[in-house]
Design a protein around this motif. Structure first.
Motif, PDB file in Angstrom:
ATOM      1  N   LEU A  46       0.994  -1.213   0.147  1.00 12.79           N
ATOM      2  CA  LEU A  46      -0.054   0.004   0.163  1.00 12.79           C
ATOM      3  C   LEU A  46       0.795   1.275  -0.037  1.00 12.79           C
ATOM      4  CD1 LEU A  46      -2.697  -0.995   2.682  1.00 12.79           C
ATOM      5  CD2 LEU A  46      -2.777  -1.414   0.179  1.00 12.79           C
ATOM      6  N   ASP A  96      -1.575   6.610   1.626  1.00 10.44           N
ATOM      7  CA  ASP A  96      -3.094   6.790   1.906  1.00 10.44           C
ATOM      8  C   ASP A  96      -3.652   5.469   2.298  1.00 10.44           C
ATOM      9  OD1 ASP A  96      -2.990   9.508   1.271  1.00 10.44           O
ATOM     10  OD2 ASP A  96      -3.746   9.568  -0.767  1.00 10.44           O
ATOM     11  N   GLY A  97      -3.476   4.493   1.595  1.00  8.90           N
ATOM     12  CA  GLY A  97      -3.944   3.070   1.950  1.00  8.90           C
ATOM     13  C   GLY A  97      -3.556   2.658   3.275  1.00  8.90           C
ATOM     14  N   ARG A 113      -5.501   4.282   5.780  1.00  5.52           N
ATOM     15  CA  ARG A 113      -6.887   3.954   5.710  1.00  5.52           C
ATOM     16  C   ARG A 113      -6.944   2.586   6.353  1.00  5.52           C
ATOM     17  NH1 ARG A 113      -9.070   0.435   2.223  1.00  5.52           N
ATOM     18  NH2 ARG A 113      -7.335   0.934   1.015  1.00  5.52           N
ATOM     19  N   ASP A 132      -9.676  -1.754  -1.459  1.00  2.00           N
ATOM     20  CA  ASP A 132      -9.527  -0.536  -2.386  1.00  2.00           C
ATOM     21  C   ASP A 132     -10.636  -0.429  -3.546  1.00  2.00           C
ATOM     22  OD1 ASP A 132      -9.006   1.954  -3.784  1.00  2.00           O
ATOM     23  OD2 ASP A 132      -6.916   1.367  -4.152  1.00  2.00           O
ATOM     24  N   GLU A 150      -9.613  -0.987  -6.790  1.00  6.37           N
ATOM     25  CA  GLU A 150      -9.135  -2.129  -7.525  1.00  6.37           C
ATOM     26  C   GLU A 150     -10.043  -3.055  -7.725  1.00  6.37           C
ATOM     27  OE1 GLU A 150      -5.881  -2.776  -7.894  1.00  6.37           O
ATOM     28  OE2 GLU A 150      -5.410  -1.009  -7.221  1.00  6.37           O
TER      29      GLU A 150
END
Length: 328
Positions: free
Chosen positions: A158, A161-162, A165, A291, A294
């Motif tokens: 990731l 940002d991922g 999260r 996500d 994705e």
């Protein structure tokens, strides 16, 4: 006519020892190994007495753990110079055994698949300690992605940002677990204050993030009954997501094999790992781990990777409890 070579008692012990060193939710070790009737292979059964029913009601984590044990068996088969032919769920979903390995054939190569990973089986431990602020090299990330893909699973490293999260969802899930007396009681029941063959000993808990950025699981209760030391963790952890297209028992078993293949390869290269599992355990936080860009992938596991201490080895059940060894 093909000659089927039977496994010796020593072969079976080596295989079961390797399989039993796989990671599992709360170190529950939910597997049992039986030789096939002709002793040329090994059956892997789920030990339902070692299930974690509140945390893992559908058996996802149990099957992922069993898949990890299956991968270790494949690697150990290479150590024995045997070719592993694997069948998952030969009797269908919900039936036993979960997997059968036919090990009757000799390896076709002097360096069979997985032989280089065998030493890492004993050296792989969950590390719940701080990691260094050092990036995993891109070439190694590519190798980890390929390793997971070879098992039919997608590994995604990731971006910032991922990561934020996933950490937020993990913190939310940890707080919800802490507020659920039944869930927390089950988690705490796997903490071992005295010597045991399963569960999590205090020494393996590692540290907790003094800045509360990385939510390590609270095995000791909320508030903690046995405090873990506070330490400064990495500013932005490196997080990998393992996901599958479908969400059946076979996908969970493949996820376990991919996880262990990735983890053993990481161990070979001096990389440490731990599982952030809390958000997987609650349906809505698990769904939000994906996500949306994705597509509709099913997130099966969250791995934290980095460079740091190797972690403390968790105890293992004796072979007499996990292996049916025929007489004679």
């Amino acid at each position: 006519m093909t000659t089927r070579t039977a496994l010796t008692a020593a072969d079976l012990r080596l295989l079961a020892e390797a399989g039993g060193l796989a990671p599992s939710l709360h170190n529950s070790q939910p597997w049992h190994f039986r030789p096939t009737p002709d002793r040329s292979g090994l059956e892997v059964h789920a030990d339902l007495a070692r299930a974690v029913p509140v945390t893992d009601p559908d058996g996802r984590a149990m099957h992922i753990s069993i898949g990890a044990a299956v991968f270790n068996l494949r690697v150990a088969a290479a150590r024995l110079g045997r070719e592993a032919s694997l069948r998952l769920l030969p009797e269908g979903e919900g039936a036993q055994p979960c997997a059968v390995l036919d090990l009757s054939a000799r390896a076709r190569s002097s360096q069979p698949f997985g032989a280089d990973l065998y030493p890492a089986i004993a050296g792989r431990h969950s590390s719940r300690h701080p990691f260094a602020n050092r990036d995993v090299p891109e070439a190694l990330v590519a190798d980890l992605i390929t390793a997971a893909r070879e098992e039919g699973v997608t590994l995604t490293m990731l971006e910032e940002d991922g990561v934020r999260r996933v950490l937020a969802l993990t913190s939310e899930a940890e707080a919800r677990i802490a507020a659920d007396a039944t869930r927390e009681a089950e988690t705490h029941s796997w903490l071992r204050l005295e010597p045991s063959c399963d569960g999590i000993p205090l020494a393996a808990l590692g540290s907790h993030d003094r800045d509360a950025r990385i939510p390590m699981r609270g095995f000791t209760g909320h508030p903690p009954r046995h405090a873990t030391p506070a330490a400064r963790f990495e500013a932005l952890p490196q997080i990998a997501i393992l996901s599958t297209h479908f969400d059946k028992q076979a996908d969970w078993l493949r996820t376990g094999q991919a996880m262990e293949r990735v983890w053993l390869l990481a161990t070979v290269h001096g990389l440490r790992a731990s599982v952030l599992h809390q958000a997987i355990e609650i349906p809505d936080t698990r769904w939000r781990l994906r996500d949306p860009a994705e597509g509709p992938a099913h997130v099966q596991l969250v791995l934290r990777l980095g460079y740091g201490p190797p972690g403390v080895a968790s105890p293992r059940c004796p072979l007499t409890e996990v292996l049916d060894l025929p007489e004679g």
